[in-house]
Design an enzyme around this catalytic site. Structure first.
Site, PDB file in Angstrom:
ATOM      1  N   HIS A   6      -9.345  -3.772  -2.459  1.00 12.37           N
ATOM      2  CA  HIS A   6      -8.483  -3.376  -1.321  1.00 12.37           C
ATOM      3  C   HIS A   6      -8.789  -1.642  -1.478  1.00 12.37           C
ATOM      4  O   HIS A   6      -8.588  -1.026  -0.292  1.00 12.37           O
ATOM      5  CB  HIS A   6      -6.952  -2.845  -1.980  1.00 12.37           C
ATOM      6  CG  HIS A   6      -5.699  -2.877  -1.539  1.00 12.37           C
ATOM      7  ND1 HIS A   6      -4.422  -3.180  -0.643  1.00 12.37           N
ATOM      8  CD2 HIS A   6      -5.222  -1.288  -1.022  1.00 12.37           C
ATOM      9  CE1 HIS A   6      -4.265  -2.134   0.291  1.00 12.37           C
ATOM     10  NE2 HIS A   6      -4.453  -1.128   0.271  1.00 12.37           N
ATOM     11  N   GLU A   7      -9.122  -1.599  -2.419  1.00 17.28           N
ATOM     12  CA  GLU A   7      -8.952   0.566  -2.567  1.00 17.28           C
ATOM     13  C   GLU A   7     -10.558   0.968  -2.421  1.00 17.28           C
ATOM     14  O   GLU A   7     -10.481   1.718  -1.395  1.00 17.28           O
ATOM     15  CB  GLU A   7      -9.156   0.912  -4.411  1.00 17.28           C
ATOM     16  CG  GLU A   7      -7.724   0.934  -4.930  1.00 17.28           C
ATOM     17  CD  GLU A   7      -6.961   1.604  -3.731  1.00 17.28           C
ATOM     18  OE1 GLU A   7      -6.561   2.355  -3.388  1.00 17.28           O
ATOM     19  OE2 GLU A   7      -5.599   0.927  -4.470  1.00 17.28           O
ATOM     20  N   CYS A  41       0.907  -1.214  -0.020  1.00 18.69           N
ATOM     21  CA  CYS A  41      -0.377   0.041   0.081  1.00 18.69           C
ATOM     22  C   CYS A  41       0.822   1.165  -0.568  1.00 18.69           C
ATOM     23  O   CYS A  41       1.843   1.326   0.485  1.00 18.69           O
ATOM     24  CB  CYS A  41      -1.259  -0.067   1.136  1.00 18.69           C
ATOM     25  SG  CYS A  41      -1.992   1.430   1.044  1.00 18.69           S
ATOM     26  N   HIS A  53     -10.210   1.152   1.495  1.00 18.47           N
ATOM     27  CA  HIS A  53      -9.644   2.503   1.760  1.00 18.47           C
ATOM     28  C   HIS A  53     -10.365   3.307   1.769  1.00 18.47           C
ATOM     29  O   HIS A  53     -10.945   3.810   2.865  1.00 18.47           O
ATOM     30  CB  HIS A  53      -8.649   2.830   0.646  1.00 18.47           C
ATOM     31  CG  HIS A  53      -7.303   2.689   0.889  1.00 18.47           C
ATOM     32  ND1 HIS A  53      -6.355   2.593   2.275  1.00 18.47           N
ATOM     33  CD2 HIS A  53      -6.594   2.283   0.175  1.00 18.47           C
ATOM     34  CE1 HIS A  53      -5.426   2.394   2.187  1.00 18.47           C
ATOM     35  NE2 HIS A  53      -5.109   1.601   0.816  1.00 18.47           N
TER      36      HIS A  53
END
Length: 185
Positions: free
Chosen positions: A153-154, A110, A157
Site C-alpha cells: 500500500h505504501e 488510507c 503511494h
C-alpha cells in the site's frame, strides 16, 4: 509533529506523482521527515495522544502523503507473531512475491482518503522487500499478511497509485483469483 492537517487528501496532485530516489547520506531534513512520519504512526496508535491531537490511527505513512516527493515511508504494526515492525523504508523495492494473492475482506483504508471505499484490494500474500534504513544500511525483509499488504500500500503511494485503483470497478467484491482473504479481519 505531523498532524492530520499536514496529511494531504485525495485529489492533491502529489498523491499521483512518482516520488524520487533519496541519495545517501540523508540530509537533516530527510532524517527529520523520516522520524516525524514514524512518530505520527506511533502517536496515532496511542489512544490518549491520538485523542488529544485528533489523529486518525494509521499503520503506514508515505512521504507523498505529507506532500514530499521522496521515496520513503514509515510502517508501525505487529506481524502475525505479535512482533512489532516499526521502521522507515528508504528507496524501498519488492524483489520477489508470491503468486498467491490476499486481500482484507473489509477493504483498505488510507489517511489521505476521508471516506470508506468498499471493495477488495488484491495484494501479494507474501513479499520479499529491500530498502535502506535512515543510516543507509540495506535491509531485506520477508513479509506476509498485514505487514505485506501495508508495505505494498505504501509502496504504491510512492508510485502515485491509490489503493482503490486496484478495486474491480464493475464489481468491487468480485472474487480475487488465486487468493485467500486475510484472516482475523
Amino acid at each position: 509533529m505531523i498532524l492530520m492537517e499536514d496529511i494531504i487528501r485525495e485529489g492533491h496532485p502529489t498523491l499521483r506523482t512518482r516520488a524520487q530516489e533519496i541519495p545517501f547520506p540523508l540530509t537533516e531534513e530527510d532524517q527529520k521527515l523520516a522520524s516525524d512520519m514514524l512518530e505520527y504512526l506511533i502517536n496515532s496508535q496511542n489512544p490518549e495522544i491520538a485523542q488529544k491531537y485528533g489523529l486518525r490511527s494509521g499503520i503506514g505513512l508515505a512521504a507523498n502523503q505529507v506532500n514530499s516527493l521522496k521515496r520513503m515511508f514509515a510502517l508501525h504494526l505487529e506481524n502475525d507473531n505479535g512482533e512489532l515492525l516499526s521502521f522507515v523504508a528508504i528507496n524501498p523495492k519488492i524483489v520477489s512475491h508470491s503468486v498467491e494473492k490476499t486481500y482484507i475482506p473489509t477493504g483498505e483504508g488510507c489517511l489521505s482518503v476521508d471516506r470508506q471505499v468498499p471493495g477488495y484490494v488484491p495484494r501479494y500474500a507474501r513479499i520479499t522487500a529491500k530498502f535502506f534504513t535512515i543510516d543507509g544500511e540495506e535491509k531485506k525483509l520477508r513479509l506476509k499478511g498485514l505487514p505485506a499488504i501495508a508495505f505494498q500500500h505504501e509502496l504504491d503511494h510512492l508510485n502515485g497509485i491509490m489503493f482503490y485503483d486496484h478495486i474491480n470497478k464493475e464489481n468491487p467484491f468480485a472474487p480475487v483469483p488465486n487468493s485467500l482473504p486475510l484472516d482475523g479481519e
